[in-house]
Design an enzyme around this catalytic site. Structure first.
Site, PDB file in Angstrom:
ATOM      1  N   GLU A  37       0.841  -1.204   0.000  1.00  0.00           N
ATOM      2  CA  GLU A  37       0.000   0.000   0.000  1.00  0.00           C
ATOM      3  C   GLU A  37       0.873   1.249   0.000  1.00  0.00           C
ATOM      4  OE1 GLU A  37      -3.144  -0.197  -1.148  1.00  0.00           O
ATOM      5  OE2 GLU A  37      -3.599  -1.528   0.520  1.00  0.00           O
ATOM      6  N   THR A  39       2.857   2.104  -2.201  1.00  0.00           N
ATOM      7  CA  THR A  39       4.167   1.802  -2.783  1.00  0.00           C
ATOM      8  C   THR A  39       4.182   2.103  -4.281  1.00  0.00           C
ATOM      9  OG1 THR A  39       3.347  -0.459  -2.902  1.00  0.00           O
ATOM     10  CG2 THR A  39       4.933   0.019  -1.165  1.00  0.00           C
ATOM     11  N   GLY A 125     -16.205   4.972  -3.155  1.00  0.00           N
ATOM     12  CA  GLY A 125     -15.533   5.587  -2.006  1.00  0.00           C
ATOM     13  C   GLY A 125     -15.060   4.573  -0.979  1.00  0.00           C
ATOM     14  N   ALA A 126     -15.103   3.299  -1.325  1.00  0.00           N
ATOM     15  CA  ALA A 126     -14.752   2.258  -0.359  1.00  0.00           C
ATOM     16  C   ALA A 126     -13.306   1.788  -0.520  1.00  0.00           C
ATOM     17  CB  ALA A 126     -15.691   1.070  -0.514  1.00  0.00           C
ATOM     18  N   GLY A 127     -12.564   2.412  -1.448  1.00  0.00           N
ATOM     19  CA  GLY A 127     -11.187   1.998  -1.665  1.00  0.00           C
ATOM     20  C   GLY A 127     -11.085   0.736  -2.491  1.00  0.00           C
ATOM     21  N   SER A 129     -11.599   0.876  -5.929  1.00  0.00           N
ATOM     22  CA  SER A 129     -11.306   1.303  -7.304  1.00  0.00           C
ATOM     23  C   SER A 129     -12.521   1.311  -8.226  1.00  0.00           C
ATOM     24  CB  SER A 129     -10.202   0.431  -7.916  1.00  0.00           C
ATOM     25  OG  SER A 129      -9.056   0.554  -7.158  1.00  0.00           O
ATOM     26  N   GLU A 163      -7.128   9.869 -15.145  1.00  0.00           N
ATOM     27  CA  GLU A 163      -7.407  10.106 -13.713  1.00  0.00           C
ATOM     28  C   GLU A 163      -6.495  11.219 -13.170  1.00  0.00           C
ATOM     29  OE1 GLU A 163      -9.396   7.521 -11.644  1.00  0.00           O
ATOM     30  OE2 GLU A 163      -9.390   9.111 -10.155  1.00  0.00           O
ATOM     31  N   ASP A 175      -4.395   0.561  -9.525  1.00  0.00           N
ATOM     32  CA  ASP A 175      -5.826   0.262  -9.695  1.00  0.00           C
ATOM     33  C   ASP A 175      -6.163  -0.007 -11.157  1.00  0.00           C
ATOM     34  OD1 ASP A 175      -5.640   0.999  -7.084  1.00  0.00           O
ATOM     35  OD2 ASP A 175      -6.726   2.891  -7.303  1.00  0.00           O
ATOM     36  N   TYR A 224      -3.576  12.105   0.743  1.00  0.00           N
ATOM     37  CA  TYR A 224      -2.843  11.277  -0.224  1.00  0.00           C
ATOM     38  C   TYR A 224      -1.734  12.103  -0.857  1.00  0.00           C
ATOM     39  CZ  TYR A 224      -2.324   7.894  -4.112  1.00  0.00           C
ATOM     40  OH  TYR A 224      -1.855   6.977  -5.022  1.00  0.00           O
TER      41      TYR A 224
HETATM   42  C1  GLA Z   1      -5.193   4.503  -4.249  1.00  0.00           C
HETATM   43  C2  GLA Z   1      -4.420   4.833  -5.522  1.00  0.00           C
HETATM   44  C3  GLA Z   1      -3.397   3.752  -5.837  1.00  0.00           C
HETATM   45  C4  GLA Z   1      -2.514   3.455  -4.615  1.00  0.00           C
HETATM   46  C5  GLA Z   1      -3.372   3.235  -3.373  1.00  0.00           C
HETATM   47  C6  GLA Z   1      -2.556   3.109  -2.124  1.00  0.00           C
HETATM   48  O1  GLA Z   1      -5.967   3.358  -4.457  1.00  0.00           O
HETATM   49  O2  GLA Z   1      -5.313   4.961  -6.596  1.00  0.00           O
HETATM   50  O3  GLA Z   1      -2.618   4.129  -6.932  1.00  0.00           O
HETATM   51  O4  GLA Z   1      -1.577   4.476  -4.416  1.00  0.00           O
HETATM   52  O5  GLA Z   1      -4.297   4.294  -3.174  1.00  0.00           O
HETATM   53  O6  GLA Z   1      -1.803   1.944  -2.154  1.00  0.00           O
END
Ligand code: GLA
Length: 388
Positions: A37, A39, A125-127, A129, A163, A175, A224
């Site tokens: 994460e 990275t 919004g839940a991470g 993608s 994006e 993602d 971020y």
């Molecule tokens: C989001 C970004 C990714 C990545 C993650 C963290 O999902 O879109 O590119 O940086 O956060 O690992």
């Protein structure tokens, strides 16, 4: 084979709206990240899986200059824009197809106008993608209809550019690349620098369980960008001692300890997360390869601590879900997944223990926060494809 519910939904809605059948139905998945994460924008390693939840797009070419997209989940909203010139960004979901169109035009490629109907069950919004899934669905559709022959990894780069530069979110490549190149039953290790990919079969009998905290943090985007800037600050400082390094990917923990002592303390911890996390991805992949799921799980727990303490992107709700997860016998490991600040955790759980796992974490979460997380098992799925 019976068709997915969203396949039927977009196909029927397309036919009703445009009075003909779609030429193509595209499915582009969301993702969860097993480890690695923050990275990717440090040129490092990530290990995501594409998931069952996906964006579905029914699409057909149309005469005339205009593209019409109906988004079924978003109050039946419809966007109409010219396909021959760069469309204006007005924010909202339509910026994803418009951004993808912009990125094609930037490449000197002219997509045909389309009619399209979009639906998605990737939680927003839940991470997981949801935006990358929509981008890839459109990129794939335009690429297929126009016979442009752009490779999947180039489509991922094109979507990342959309994006970054059109939508204005400064994400890394993870993602889009997993939505493009995921493989059913497998996790994908991606080298974010070379874009080399290696696939590891997920072990039998182990479930990937997602727990959505239902927390949505608006701070996520600004925080971020702050983390990205801190990583860059660490690199330029370390370059005084290590002129050959280009990114934190090139720094070992020993080098950081040796040359990082006069970094601001916060920046030092940010760098330590990235350096140790890269190492965890490599070890995790090795553990998956040898079927050592206990070691993989332990690395996830370590990774969560590092995100919580060094990178400071966790939240009380995510910490509670991880703590509750690892209390359950049969849970190998758990961590927050995605950018953090809210969204989801994932856990690797022995299939026989999944039911107890769900009950336990839902109860603990409810007691502590007075609300229910959404907890479900997901499966490693294929990347973007046309579904017939
Ligand atoms: C989001 C970004 C990714 C990545 C993650 C963290 O999902 O879109 O590119 O940086 O956060 O690992």
């Amino acid at each position: 084979m019976t068709k997915h519910e969203l396949y039927k939904k977009v196909t029927q809605a397309y036919t009703a709206r445009f009075q003909q059948s779609p030429q193509l139905v595209v499915r582009a998945p969301g993702r969860v990240n097993l480890i690695g994460e923050h990275t990717d924008y440090n040129d490092g390693f990530v290990l995501p899986v594409a998931v069952d939840q996906a964006a579905w797009l029914a699409v057909g070419a149309v005469e005339g200059p205009l593209t019409t997209v109906r988004a079924l989940d978003i109050k039946n909203d419809e966007a109409i824009f010219s396909t021959t010139e760069v469309p204006a960004s007005v924010g909202g979901w339509a910026d994803y197809p418009k951004g993808v169109l912009w990125a094609f035009l930037e490449r000197g490629v002219h997509p045909a106008p389309i009619n399209a109907v979009l639906a998605s069950d990737v939680p927003v919004g839940a991470g997981m993608s949801s935006s990358a899934a929509i981008e890839l669905a459109f990129a794939f559709a335009w690429n297929t209809l126009g016979q442009f022959d752009i490779s999947l990894s180039d489509l991922a780069l094109l979507c990342q550019k959309a994006e970054n530069q059109y939508v204005g979110v400064n994400c890394g490549i993870m993602d889009q690349m997993i939505s493009a190149c995921g493989k059913a039953g497998h996790a994908m290790m991606l080298d974010s620098r070379s874009l080399e990919r290696r696939y590891f079969p997920m072990p039998e009998g182990v479930a990937i369980v997602v727990a959505d905290s239902m927390v949505r943090r608006s701070l996520a985007a600004s925080e971020y960008n702050i983390r990205r800037a801190q990583c860059e600050q660490a690199v330029s400082h370390l370059q005084a001692h290590l002129p050959e390094i280009k990114a934190l990917r090139d720094v070992s923990l020993r080098q950081l300890e040796q040359f990082g002592h006069d970094l601001p303390e916060v920046v030092y911890r940010r760098a330590r997360h990235v350096v140790t996390e890269n190492d965890r991805v490599v070890k995790f992949a090795r553990a998956l390869h040898s079927g050592d799921i206990e070691t993989a799980g332990a690395l996830m727990i370590e990774g969560h601590r590092s995100l919580r303490d060094d990178y400071e992107v966790s939240a009380a709700e995510l910490d509670a879900l991880v703590e509750a997860a690892v209390e359950v016998p049969g849970c190998y490991g758990a961590r927050l997944t995605g950018a953090g600040f809210g969204g989801c955790t994932i856990a690797l759980v022995a299939e026989a223990a999944v039911s107890d796992f769900k009950t336990h974490i839902a109860r603990v979460y409810d007691e502590r926060f007075g609300k229910q997380p959404t907890v479900y098992v997901t499966h490693p799925a294929d990347g973007v494809a046309a579904i017939r």
